[in-house]
Design an enzyme around this catalytic site. Structure first.
Site, PDB file in Angstrom:
ATOM      1  CB  SER A   8      -0.960  -0.093   1.034  1.00  0.00           C
ATOM      2  OG  SER A   8      -0.247  -0.101   2.362  1.00  0.00           O
TER       3      SER A   8
ATOM      4  CG  HIS B  32      -3.072  -0.900  -2.470  1.00  0.00           C
ATOM      5  ND1 HIS B  32      -3.416   0.164  -2.157  1.00  0.00           N
ATOM      6  CD2 HIS B  32      -3.331  -1.932  -1.497  1.00  0.00           C
ATOM      7  CE1 HIS B  32      -3.604   0.175  -1.146  1.00  0.00           C
ATOM      8  NE2 HIS B  32      -3.570  -0.607  -0.426  1.00  0.00           N
TER       9      HIS B  32
ATOM     10  CD  GLU C 192      -4.422   2.634  -5.017  1.00  0.00           C
ATOM     11  OE1 GLU C 192      -4.728   4.080  -5.351  1.00  0.00           O
ATOM     12  OE2 GLU C 192      -3.805   2.143  -4.219  1.00  0.00           O
TER      13      GLU C 192
ATOM     14  CG  ASN D 245      -3.842   4.385   1.371  1.00  0.00           C
ATOM     15  OD1 ASN D 245      -4.957   4.249   1.718  1.00  0.00           O
ATOM     16  ND2 ASN D 245      -3.169   3.010   1.355  1.00  0.00           N
TER      17      ASN D 245
END
Length: 284
Positions: free
Chosen positions: A119, A140, A152, A190
């Site tokens: 991540s 991800h 992702e 994120n």
């Protein structure tokens, strides 16, 4: 290249979730962890998760049984030989991932795609360790993988078009919605999410509103399912701080400075749900 078989490294929450999703979609899966006990726990979690889907009538009993038969538990990377894809889903630690990926590189064929479920770590840097960096990519998944639609797909500088196309196709075939992302700290989700959480701590530290009202404001005003402070408790305040520190260090931009209140709470051991106290208190 159409991927029909997948190896998963790690039988924890992310690993067993990824294995489950792949098996339900009809792919053959080998799930590896460091010992038999960890593998057994992972397989038990998959079985329980599938039972819940059967109870909700999302899955038939026959489909559940078929999915479980497609998953092989193992403690040896040797069982990855001949697979189309290996996804590393071990602890989010650079040294651990590097050690694992080097071992896998020495076992799988040069045609096997190797992905990491990181991540935050650099795909380009991890790919540089591979003997065939063009076959390396980031994949991800979000927690929990059986429920969250997004993946992702992160291209390192070395990732080939063929590798990228194969992973996009595979992600769609297992029922996910992939988005393509360039390699950068935090990638996309994120990168946006953690600064928002950090800003919520600044708002809290300035006394602009109570934690409950901050979270209610974001839920009711932005239609978020959970407020940023409650989400921080769920993620872990230590994890939130670590990610913000990575951004601050890598971008050298003051907008990523971690909130002093966040630092203070982590120093106090108020890490969120896992310690029973964060922004809110919880029954352990």
């Amino acid at each position: 290249m159409k991927i029909q078989s997948v190896g998963v490294i790690g039988a924890g929450t992310m690993g067993n979730g990824i294995a489950q999703v792949c098996a339900v979609a009809g792919l053959d899966v080998v799930m590896v962890d460091i010992n038999e006990a960890a593998v057994t726990r992972g397989l038990d979690q998959i079985s329980k998760s599938l039972d819940r889907l059967v109870k909700k009538e999302v899955l038939t009993t026959e489909a559940k049984d078929a999915a479980l038969k497609r998953i092989k538990g193992s403690t040896s990377y040797e069982d990855f030989k001949g697979l189309g894809l290996v996804i590393e889903a071990a602890t989010e630690n650079q040294a651990i991932k590097e050690k694992i990926l080097k071992q896998v590189d020495g076992i799988v064929s040069k045609d096997t795609i190797v992905a990491t479920n990181t991540s935050s770590l650099s795909i380009t840097k991890l790919a540089a360790l591979d003997s065939n960096p063009a076959r390396f990519i980031g994949m991800h998944f979000f927690n929990p993988p059986p429920l969250m639609a997004l993946v992702e797909v992160i291209r390192g500088l070395q990732t080939s078009d063929a590798t990228h196309a194969a992973i996009i196709d595979m992600a769609k075939r297992i029922g996910k919605e992939p988005i393509t992302v360039k390699n950068s700290p935090g990638f996309v989700v994120n990168r946006i999410l953690l600064p928002m959480i950090n800003e919520a701590f600044f708002v809290l530290s300035e006394g602009l509103a109570s934690p409950e009202d901050i979270d209610a404001g974001m839920k009711l005003g932005c239609n978020q399912p959970i407020g940023p402070l409650a989400l921080a408790d769920l993620i872990g305040l230590d994890t939130c701080l670590a990610v913000m520190e990575v951004y601050f260090e890598n971008f050298s931009d003051s907008k990523y400075r971690p909130c002093p209140l966040l630092r203070e709470m982590v120093a106090a051991g108020y890490l969120g749900r896992k310690t029973g106290r964060g922004v809110y208190t919880y029954d352990k």
